[in-house]
Scaffold this active site. Sequence first.
Site, PDB file in Angstrom:
ATOM      1  N   GLU A 131       0.839  -1.207   0.000  1.00 24.36           N
ATOM      2  CA  GLU A 131       0.000   0.000   0.000  1.00 24.36           C
ATOM      3  C   GLU A 131       0.873   1.256   0.000  1.00 24.36           C
ATOM      4  OE1 GLU A 131       0.012  -2.545   2.064  1.00 24.36           O
ATOM      5  OE2 GLU A 131      -1.902  -2.852   3.093  1.00 24.36           O
TER       6      GLU A 131
ATOM      7  N   ARG B  67      11.302 -26.569  -1.944  1.00 34.95           N
ATOM      8  CA  ARG B  67      12.387 -25.996  -1.140  1.00 34.95           C
ATOM      9  C   ARG B  67      12.453 -24.491  -1.290  1.00 34.95           C
ATOM     10  NH1 ARG B  67      17.438 -30.176  -1.980  1.00 34.95           N
ATOM     11  NH2 ARG B  67      16.460 -31.955  -0.937  1.00 34.95           N
TER      12      ARG B  67
ATOM     13  N   LEU C 148      20.409 -30.668   0.765  1.00 36.80           N
ATOM     14  CA  LEU C 148      19.180 -29.952   1.115  1.00 36.80           C
ATOM     15  C   LEU C 148      19.253 -28.480   0.721  1.00 36.80           C
ATOM     16  CD1 LEU C 148      18.476 -31.508   4.657  1.00 36.80           C
ATOM     17  CD2 LEU C 148      17.643 -32.297   2.436  1.00 36.80           C
TER      18      LEU C 148
HETATM   19  C1  AOF Z   1       3.913  -6.655   5.032  1.00 38.03           C
HETATM   20  N1  AOF Z   1       3.669  -6.161   3.805  1.00 38.03           N
HETATM   21  O1  AOF Z   1       2.371  -5.190   2.306  1.00 38.03           O
HETATM   22  C2  AOF Z   1       1.451  -5.679   4.436  1.00 38.03           C
HETATM   23  C3  AOF Z   1       1.696  -6.237   5.734  1.00 38.03           C
HETATM   24  O2  AOF Z   1       6.863  -4.798  10.551  1.00 38.03           O
HETATM   25  P1  AOF Z   1       6.061  -4.288   9.386  1.00 38.03           P
HETATM   26  O3  AOF Z   1       5.826  -2.809   9.462  1.00 38.03           O
HETATM   27  O4  AOF Z   1       6.603  -4.698   8.037  1.00 38.03           O
HETATM   28  O5  AOF Z   1       4.582  -4.923   9.508  1.00 38.03           O
HETATM   29  C4  AOF Z   1       4.358  -6.287   9.332  1.00 38.03           C
HETATM   30  C5  AOF Z   1       2.890  -6.619   9.504  1.00 38.03           C
HETATM   31  O6  AOF Z   1       2.067  -5.797   8.681  1.00 38.03           O
HETATM   32  C6  AOF Z   1       2.570  -8.059   9.111  1.00 38.03           C
HETATM   33  O7  AOF Z   1       2.706  -8.916  10.200  1.00 38.03           O
HETATM   34  C7  AOF Z   1       1.129  -7.978   8.619  1.00 38.03           C
HETATM   35  O8  AOF Z   1       0.239  -8.216   9.702  1.00 38.03           O
HETATM   36  C8  AOF Z   1       0.940  -6.517   8.174  1.00 38.03           C
HETATM   37  N2  AOF Z   1       0.741  -6.321   6.690  1.00 38.03           N
HETATM   38  N3  AOF Z   1       2.957  -6.704   5.967  1.00 38.03           N
HETATM   39  O9  AOF Z   1       5.025  -7.079   5.297  1.00 38.03           O
HETATM   40  C9  AOF Z   1       2.497  -5.647   3.460  1.00 38.03           C
HETATM   41  N4  AOF Z   1       0.254  -5.177   4.106  1.00 38.03           N
HETATM   42 ZN    ZN Z   2       0.874  -2.080   6.034  1.00 34.09          ZN
END
Ligand code: AOF
Ligand code: ZN
Length: 354
Positions: A47, A177, A197
């Site tokens: 986003e 893998r 592996l």
């Molecule tokens: C992602 N990519 O496009 C969306 C996610 O630590 P952050 O800020 O990268 O946040 C991770 C969390 O954000 C992830 O556990 C999920 O719940 C939410 N959405 N994460 O890496 C994205 N939209």
């Molecule tokens: Zn986000």
Amino acid sequence: MQKALELAQSVAHVRTAPNPRVGCILVKRGRVIAQAAHQRFGGPHAEAIALEKAGNKAEGATAYLTLEPCCHSDKKTPPCVQALIGAGIARAVIACKDKNPRVNGRGIRMLRKAGIAVTQGILRAKAQELNRFFFHWVRTGRPFVTLKMAASLDGRITSAHRWLSNQQALRFVQQLRKESDAILVGKDTVRNDDPRLTVRNNKKPAALQPLRVVLDSRLSLADRMPRMRLSRNGPLLLACTPAAPMTNREKMRKAGIDVWTAPDADARGHVPLDGLLDELGRRGIVNLLVEGGGKTATTFLEQEFVDEAWFVMAPLLSGPQAALLYSGKEKRFKHAQVRALGDDALFHVRMLRG
Ligand code: AOF
Ligand code: ZN
């Protein structure tokens, strides 16, 4: 939404893990104004990239999102819900909720509260399938477990020749893998097969290798481990119990091999799988591939730690000297699918638990 899912899927699982794969497309008056996928762990979300590309054109747009936008803070990147609201989007079409307990519907409620029209559930099944490893891990703290075993028609996992399965099946294993953050085997497999592996592209090892985990309660491989191929071709972790002798630990430490000791052994003196899965989850392992041998497969299946399994059956009868794929109680899989890989048969089984 289909295009947004394809965008998300264009990024390899191991690049975003332990985060989900996400795609976002911004549309205004029937035209795509910006699109993006989450590219790497720790990097900007889909986003955020799309909004940045669109600039002030995002006002009044519809956002197609393969995952509910994040709304929580104290993490790597700022929450996307606020960014979408701030950019003035008019509508959000969302494929599925983010099962991360810190989001789980809150992101959608916040969008609605800000006056944004939300439609959800478009291509939900596909979106959930795409992030099934992530959803499992974020809910349970443990990796999703995929079991892969190759066997003969009489259920044996060894043959007099080096390979049981054909080239097509071996290529399929490479695909599995590539989607795995870690690959686990028992100590007997290491001793008998000396496997690498590794993930390979056209026979060359890929830059990003999964963690290889070996179950070895007493570190009985201590003497030979430094000479095994596993200790050369990527990250390695031996899992043992407190009963592993000090001398073996010392040998591993000298060889620079990482050891994890379970707090206790299980009733049979083995590494308890629940504790190991918790530890791997803490290390950010989202999808664990279990590749044998027969004892390891039996333990994982009997203790019901397998979420999905692939069985490759080769047109071969190995005979009674060969090792067995499974030596536990009878188990019938519902929801099995089968397809041909040349003259090998590939069974895909979903456990549908939890
Ligand atoms: C992602 N990519 O496009 C969306 C996610 O630590 P952050 O800020 O990268 O946040 C991770 C969390 O954000 C992830 O556990 C999920 O719940 C939410 N959405 N994460 O890496 C994205 N939209
Ligand atoms: Zn986000």
